[in-house]
Design a protein around this motif. Structure first.
Motif, short mmCIF file in Angstrom:
data_model
loop_
_atom_site.label_atom_id
_atom_site.label_comp_id
_atom_site.label_asym_id
_atom_site.label_seq_id
_atom_site.Cartn_x
_atom_site.Cartn_y
_atom_site.Cartn_z
N SER A 3 -60.03 -16.24 -66.61
CA SER A 3 -59.16 -15.54 -67.54
C SER A 3 -57.89 -15.09 -66.82
O SER A 3 -57.86 -14.94 -65.60
CB SER A 3 -59.88 -14.34 -68.15
OG SER A 3 -60.26 -13.43 -67.13
N ARG A 4 -56.89 -14.89 -67.61
CA ARG A 4 -55.61 -14.49 -67.05
C ARG A 4 -55.62 -12.99 -66.75
O ARG A 4 -56.21 -12.20 -67.50
CB ARG A 4 -54.51 -14.81 -68.05
CG ARG A 4 -53.11 -14.49 -67.53
CD ARG A 4 -52.07 -14.70 -68.60
NE ARG A 4 -50.74 -14.33 -68.15
CZ ARG A 4 -49.69 -14.13 -68.92
NH1 ARG A 4 -49.82 -14.27 -70.23
NH2 ARG A 4 -48.52 -13.78 -68.40
N VAL A 5 -54.92 -12.61 -65.64
CA VAL A 5 -54.80 -11.21 -65.23
C VAL A 5 -53.33 -10.86 -65.19
O VAL A 5 -52.51 -11.58 -64.61
CB VAL A 5 -55.45 -10.95 -63.85
CG1 VAL A 5 -55.19 -9.52 -63.40
CG2 VAL A 5 -56.94 -11.24 -63.91
N ILE A 6 -52.95 -9.76 -65.84
CA ILE A 6 -51.57 -9.29 -65.87
C ILE A 6 -51.47 -8.03 -65.02
O ILE A 6 -52.28 -7.09 -65.17
CB ILE A 6 -51.10 -9.00 -67.31
CG1 ILE A 6 -51.16 -10.28 -68.17
CG2 ILE A 6 -49.69 -8.41 -67.32
CD1 ILE A 6 -50.79 -10.06 -69.60
N GLU A 7 -50.53 -8.03 -64.10
CA GLU A 7 -50.34 -6.89 -63.21
C GLU A 7 -49.28 -5.96 -63.79
O GLU A 7 -48.18 -6.37 -64.13
CB GLU A 7 -49.89 -7.36 -61.83
CG GLU A 7 -50.95 -8.21 -61.12
CD GLU A 7 -50.47 -8.68 -59.75
OE1 GLU A 7 -49.25 -8.54 -59.49
OE2 GLU A 7 -51.30 -9.19 -58.99
N GLU A 18 -54.23 -4.08 -62.40
CA GLU A 18 -54.59 -5.41 -62.89
C GLU A 18 -55.41 -5.28 -64.18
O GLU A 18 -56.42 -4.57 -64.20
CB GLU A 18 -55.40 -6.16 -61.83
CG GLU A 18 -54.60 -6.49 -60.58
CD GLU A 18 -55.40 -7.28 -59.58
OE1 GLU A 18 -56.63 -7.42 -59.80
OE2 GLU A 18 -54.83 -7.77 -58.60
N ASP A 20 -57.37 -7.52 -67.05
CA ASP A 20 -57.98 -8.82 -67.40
C ASP A 20 -57.75 -9.07 -68.89
O ASP A 20 -58.18 -8.28 -69.74
CB ASP A 20 -59.47 -8.81 -67.07
CG ASP A 20 -60.08 -10.20 -67.20
OD1 ASP A 20 -59.37 -11.12 -67.69
OD2 ASP A 20 -61.26 -10.36 -66.84
N CYS A 21 -57.09 -10.17 -69.19
CA CYS A 21 -56.75 -10.45 -70.60
C CYS A 21 -57.98 -10.74 -71.45
O CYS A 21 -57.92 -10.65 -72.68
CB CYS A 21 -55.78 -11.63 -70.67
SG CYS A 21 -54.16 -11.27 -70.00
N SER A 22 -59.09 -11.10 -70.80
CA SER A 22 -60.30 -11.35 -71.58
C SER A 22 -60.99 -10.06 -71.98
O SER A 22 -61.94 -10.08 -72.77
CB SER A 22 -61.27 -12.23 -70.78
OG SER A 22 -61.67 -11.57 -69.61
N GLU A 47 -45.83 -9.86 -73.25
CA GLU A 47 -46.94 -10.66 -72.72
C GLU A 47 -48.27 -10.24 -73.34
O GLU A 47 -49.09 -11.08 -73.72
CB GLU A 47 -46.98 -10.53 -71.20
CG GLU A 47 -45.80 -11.20 -70.50
CD GLU A 47 -45.92 -11.12 -68.99
OE1 GLU A 47 -47.01 -10.75 -68.52
OE2 GLU A 47 -44.95 -11.44 -68.30
N GLU A 51 -50.98 -12.30 -75.77
CA GLU A 51 -52.41 -12.43 -75.51
C GLU A 51 -53.23 -12.02 -76.72
O GLU A 51 -54.22 -12.67 -77.08
CB GLU A 51 -52.79 -11.59 -74.29
CG GLU A 51 -52.26 -12.13 -72.98
CD GLU A 51 -52.84 -13.50 -72.67
OE1 GLU A 51 -53.98 -13.80 -73.10
OE2 GLU A 51 -52.15 -14.32 -72.03
N LYS A 54 -53.01 -14.84 -79.21
CA LYS A 54 -53.84 -15.98 -78.87
C LYS A 54 -55.30 -15.73 -79.19
O LYS A 54 -56.06 -16.66 -79.49
CB LYS A 54 -53.69 -16.32 -77.38
CG LYS A 54 -52.32 -16.88 -77.02
CD LYS A 54 -52.20 -17.12 -75.53
CE LYS A 54 -50.81 -17.64 -75.15
NZ LYS A 54 -50.69 -17.83 -73.67
#
Length: 1145
Positions: A3-7, A18, A20-22, A47, A51, A54
């Motif tokens: 999964s994608r991580v956005i900081e 951090e 976690d987009c999930s 961003e 997410e 999506k």
């Protein structure tokens, strides 16, 4: 996949948070609070919103974007432009997923517009704003505006990039919607070059464009490549499945030859669908394709469940409309019509251009008997697809069941049939089944059209039935016997060739071979076959078959009426016919046909009052608008006008009935004919003739019925046979064109336009002779038998044999011959009147020739030419009646002989009145011979007529109406005897005149011969003088030429001798050469001089205009024709001879 991580940078620290987009919070407000506390940049709001989008959380994405816009700094408004554009695009997406026309959708579009206006106020150079503007225009169904915004976005991103690719994809979508597939393909390809990993994948658009352009294989490769690049994408697999399933349908429709290919395509399509379903079980497009496939298989319950799931998963209006359509289709197939109607209506409300949903809505409206609503829905379908055969067929079905719209129904049916036949709109049902698919549903279309054609267009109805039969054969379903029975009946009504009717009934009988013996169709077909036998003159087959029909169905009144007709027309038994009609009336007292036939029989038996009561009963108690009865009463009053003293009142009554008939049926030729007769008899011949011509022209153009419908007295001064035998052509007694032309000729006679009347009668005779030719070409009726469809019993065989002994076969050729004889009599009358008026003996002789041919078959014996001239005048009437007259003549034959004698006498009279210069001795002799025959014939007719009248008085017989007066015949005989002496004197005068004329002619011929002989002698003398002069000139010319040649030759010889004598023998070659040059010079001078001096007169006269050329030829032509010597000196003296030869020539 990780999964994608956005900081998220922490405020006043180098550390980051951090996320976690999930595992995003359920509510975006928690995440937005963190971003606000940390003073995060606006791009993080964007961003996290993406997410949430999506993951399917549209509302949380919108909330995050709104918080980001709200936290934008006042001094950095440009940073919130991307958020405004993204938020506007999400409102556009929400509007697309909302039902069309709802307030929620309009509110979402207004919010998007407001946000875009705010973004443009801050920055007009942001290309993303233009992209979203284009998306908004597409949502508002404004493709032109959308394309303009996408092009502006491309201009603002010349180097490509995300915005440029998005603008390209948007523009390609607009072009695809405009069906500009080549331009759309170029845009998708450009987007793929700029960004191969773009989403949505341009390869999908490329595949769709290639498929529309007809490159199916390339389209499949593009879609397969899209599926390989993104294994998790369901869209390319759905499109591949759709292509394969559509190709499978086309292959299956092509026939058994491509069954294997269709099965392979079907398996491939279902494999793609299963793969797409495994990837995205809740994808609305996948669910809809599966529902469609289940609907094709008839699994309506499973199709309904999948359609309901697709409806819940649909995120665009197009998918929602398709889901509603598939749901309605499943309800429709399951016969839940109310639910289907509601679902169809919702699908049309979401997408008004969904043609299949609108067509289904029309079907459910028809089920509800809402004809106006169904018609409106089907018209909307035709507006978008004018050649949709299903819509045309449904409109035809609808109008066929509405009052007074049968013509409209036929128009739609014809357009639908034309589409099936591949003939284009308006071609009608004339084409065969070659261009139509072998489908039973298409056969039903032609059957429905045939039923509508039957009342007005029998031939078109028959063609439609034959096309339906061909379609049923192609579909593997044998046509029912009723179809072929209808084809035969229509051929009978249309008057087609007997062979066509026979073939149809034969096929119907073959189709009934395996049917039960008591099948009702057997009785109907047997009746139709009997009508065919009756039409073809096979009465011995027709009558027994009618009786067998009555044995199986005693209440079949039509069979009784046909037997009554046969008894009347063929056996001459009106009493038997009336008894059969009485049985039919007992079965059904309100049957108009029975009363009409009864009135007809009573008319023929001179019971005119009862006949009138029968016709009036029909109009008063059964059918007040019956065309046959109205015409019959009109004809009754026409006959009364000829017999009553008050003819004007009877004519008015006749015209009233004819007018009523024409008001009911404007194409009734019998009524128009009767009205024209009444007008003619009242003295309006010109108007009557025009009406006769209108009737004839309408029948010729096919605008009216091919046969007259009235029972009797249909023509001007002519009563045709009541029921003439039928033949292949229209029967003479019922031929509209024939009798309208005859009556028009009658009117011309009344107008004293005899020449045109004669031409009109001759045209009528040509038509009759054409009918006789057509009759001769027909096959023998004895060969046109149809297999029995009703079994014969022993009693049937005995009754048939008895009927055969009583029946007499009709003679169709005799009917034509009778009509020909009658029209020839009219022609003779017109020629007689014209000859009398114009004193035209030639026309009178032509009329006499026609009458002689008409009387050739009458057997009679004339009295001896030297009998006592006054014998008939002095004969005792009592002695004449002692014995029955030996001459057997009918009244008609007596009238024909009287007319023959009158014409012979008229020829003699006109010949006697002609000037000598206009007649010949031979014509006078022929007139005298005709007059002798006429006088003897008048004497015979006077004697026979008086004897007939006396015999009737003695035996008290019923009065026989003679058609001529015996007294008038005697007077004509006496006049003939006086005319004989006059004609004898005219013969002497003519003989003297011709002798004198012959003498004058001989004198004139002798004068002409003498003058010609003198002219010939003078011409010969001139020719001889000219010849002698030419010979003298020729001799002189030859003598001069001979003398000239001799002089020329002697001069040349003298010059040559002089030159030879002057040359010394001791000189060398140099002196010889010089001498030769001098000689040559002298020769040239002499030749030139002689040439000019001795030209003959003839030569000068021929070439006077070319003196210069002659001089050159005389002086040097011979030298020019030779090769000069190397030293340049002329050749030896033989050139002189050449020069002389040229002179001679």
């Amino acid at each position: 996949m990780a999964s994608r991580v956005i900081e998220v940078p922490i405020y006043n620290s180098n550390d980051v948070l951090e996320i976690d987009c999930s595992q995003l919070p359920a509510h975006a407000s928690e995440l937005c609070d963190i971003l606000e506390n940390e003073g995060s940049a606006l791009r993080l709001y964007q961003e996290f919103a993406l997410e949430y989008y999506k993951q399917g959380s549209m509302d949380e994405a919108v909330a995050a974007l709104k918080r980001g816009v709200a936290n934008a700094k006042a001094n950095d408004q440009t940073a919130k432009v991307p958020l405004l554009s993204l938020l506007a695009s999400m409102y556009v997406q929400k509007a697309k997923a909302t039902e069309g026309g709802s307030s929620e959708r309009e509110l979402a579009l207004q919010m998007a517009t407001t946000l875009l206006n705010e973004a443009e106020r801050i920055s007009r150079s942001d290309g993303k704003t233009q992209v979203v503007r284009g998306m908004l225009a597409l949502a508002r169904r404004q493709p032109d505006a959308a394309l303009r915004h996408f092009q502006q976005a491309q201009a603002q991103a010349p180097g490509g990039g995300v915005r440029g690719v998005a603008a390209l994809l948007g523009a390609a979508r607009v072009l695809y919607g405009r069906q500009q597939y080549a331009q759309a393909l170029a845009a998708y390809q450009q987007a793929l070059v700029l960004r191969p990993g773009a989403r949505p994948d341009p390869r999908i658009g490329i595949g769709m464009c290639l498929e529309r352009l007809g490159y199916a294989d390339d389209a499949r490769r593009a879609l397969a490549r899209a599926a390989a690049v993104d294994p998790q994408a369901a869209a390319p697999r759905i499109l591949l499945a759709t292509m394969d399933l559509n190709a499978a349908k086309r292959a299956a429709a092509a026939g058994p030859a491509q069954a294997a290919e269709a099965a392979a395509l079907l398996r491939a399509g279902m494999a793609h669908l299963r793969a797409a379903y495994a990837l995205q079980p809740d994808n609305a497009a996948v669910l809809l394709r599966l529902a469609d496939r289940l609907a094709w298989r008839g699994d309506w319950a499973a199709a309904r469940r999948l359609a309901e799931r697709a409806l819940r998963a649909a995120d665009t209006m197009a998918l929602q409309a398709e889901a509603q359509y598939q749901l309605a289709r499943a309800h429709h197939g399951g016969r839940r019509f109310d639910a289907a109607h509601d679902a169809y209506a919702r699908a049309v409300a979401i997408n008004e251009r969904h043609v299949l949903a609108r067509f289904g809505l029309a079907q459910t409206l028809l089920q509800r008997a809402d004809m106006s609503g169904a018609e409106a829905a089907l018209q909307r379908v035709l507006d978008r697809h004018p050649r949709c055969s299903e819509a045309l067929r449904a409109l035809g079905y609808l109008h066929a069941r509405l009052p007074n719209t049968k013509a409209k129904a036929l128009e739609y049916y014809e357009r639908a049939m034309a589409e099936l036949n591949g003939a284009g709109a308006g071609a009608g049902a004339a084409a065969g089944a070659a261009g139509a698919a072998a489908d039973a549903a298409d056969a039903d279309l032609f059957l429905e059209a045939a039923q509508l054609y039957e009342p007005t267009a029998a031939r078109r109805a028959a063609r439609a039935y034959r096309t339906a039969a061909a379609l049923l054969d192609a579909a593997g379903r044998p046509p029912p016997p009723e179809l072929w029975s209808n084809v035969g009946a229509l051929a009978h009504v249309a008057g087609d060739a007997l062979a066509a009717e026979h073939a149809a009934y034969t096929r119907a009988a073959a189709a009934l071979a395996d049917a039960p013996a008591d099948a009702p169709t057997r009785v109907t077909l047997a009746y139709n076959v009997a009508r065919f036998y009756e039409r073809s003159g096979q009465w011995r087959r027709a009558a027994p078959l009618y009786r067998r029909v009555l044995a199986r169905a005693p209440a079949y009144a039509d069979a009784l009426l046909r037997l009554a007709h046969i008894a009347l027309a063929q056996r001459g038994a009106p009493a038997d016919a009336l008894a059969l009609v009485a049985q039919a009336v007992a079965l059904d007292a309100r049957r108009a046909a029975a009363w009409l036939l009864r009135g007809r029989i009573e008319l023929l038996t001179r019971d005119v009052q009862n006949a009138r009561r029968a016709f009036e009963h029909v109009l008063r108690d059964i059918a007040k608008h019956d065309v046959y009865a109205l015409c019959a009463l009109g004809n009754y009053y026409l006959a009364a006008a000829r017999a009553d003293s008050d003819a004007a009142a009877s004519h008015r009554r006749a015209l009233e009935f004819f007018d009523k008939c024409l008001a009911v049926d404007a194409s009734c030729a019998a009524a128009a004919h009767g009205a024209a007769i009444a007008m003619a008899e009242r003295g309006f011949a010109v108007d009557a003739r025009r009406l006769f011509h209108d009737v004839r022209d309408a029948a010729t153009a096919g605008l009216g019925p091919p046969m007259l419908a009235a029972p009797a007295d249909l023509v001007y001064r002519h009563a045709p046979p009541a029921d003439a035998p039928h033949c292949a052509a229209v029967p003479p007694a019922a031929d509209v064109i024939l009798w309208a032309s005859v009556n028009a000729a009658h009117a011309l006679v009344d107008e004293a336009n005899y020449r045109q009347a004669i031409l009109a009668y001759e045209a009528c005779l040509r038509r009759l002779r054409d009918a006789a030719t057509a009759l001769a070409a027909e096959p023998p009726v004895a060969d046109l038998a149809v297999p029995d469809v009703l079994a014969r019993d022993a009693d049937d065989a005995e009754e048939d044999a008895a009927a055969d002994a009583a029946a007499g076969p009709p003679d169709a050729a005799q009917a034509i011959a009778d009509a020909d004889r009658e029209i020839r009599l009219y022609l003779v009358r017109a020629m007689y009147v014209h000859a009398k008026a114009q004193k035209d003996a030639a026309t009178m002789r032509a009329a006499l020739d026609e009458m002689r041919s008409l009387c050739a078959a009458i057997d009679y014996t004339l009295p001896a030419p030297d009998a006592d001239a006054d014998a008939d005048a002095s004969a005792d009437p009592a002695s004449e009646a002692e014995a029955e007259p030996s001459l057997a003549l009918t009244a008609d034959q007596g009238l024909l002989l009287f007319d023959l004698a009158l014409l012979e006498q008229s020829v003699a009279q006109l010949t006697s009145e002609q000037p000598e210069s206009e007649r010949t001795l031979a014509s006078v002799d022929a007139a005298a011979q005709a007059l002798s025959h006429s006088t003897r014939l008048f004497t015979l007719l006077a004697t026979w007529g008086r004897a007939q009248l006396l015999l009737q008085q003695k035996q008290k017989l019923k009065k026989l109406k003679l058609l001529f007066s015996p007294r008038l015949a005697a007077e004509r005989a006496a006049y003939g005897r006086s005319l004989t002496a006059k004609l004898a004197r005219r013969r002497d005068e003519q003989e003297a005149f011709e002798q004198q004329r012959q003498a004058s002619r001989d004198t004139w011929l002798r004068q002409q011969q003498d003058e010609e002989r003198v002219r010939e002698e003078q011409r010969k003398a001139l020719d001889d003088a000219r010849r002698i002069e030419e010979e003298r000139l020729l001799r002189e010319t030859e003598e001069k030429n001979r003398a000239l040649r001799e002089q020329l030759a002697s001069e040349h010889e003298a010059l040559a001798n002089a030159a030879a004598a002057a040359e010394p023998s001791s000189h060398g070659a140099k002196r010889k050469t010089a001498a030769r040059a001098v000689d040559n010079h002298d020769d040239d001078a002499m030749t030139s001089t002689n040439s000019k001096k001795y030209k003959s007169k003839a030569i000068v006269s021929e070439s006077e205009s070319e003196d210069d050329d002659d001089d050159n030829m005389d002086g040097g032509a011979s030298a020019g024709n030779r090769t000069p010597s190397p030293s340049g000196t002329p050749p030896p003296a033989e050139s002189d001879n050449d020069s002389g030869k040229n002179e001679d020539n």
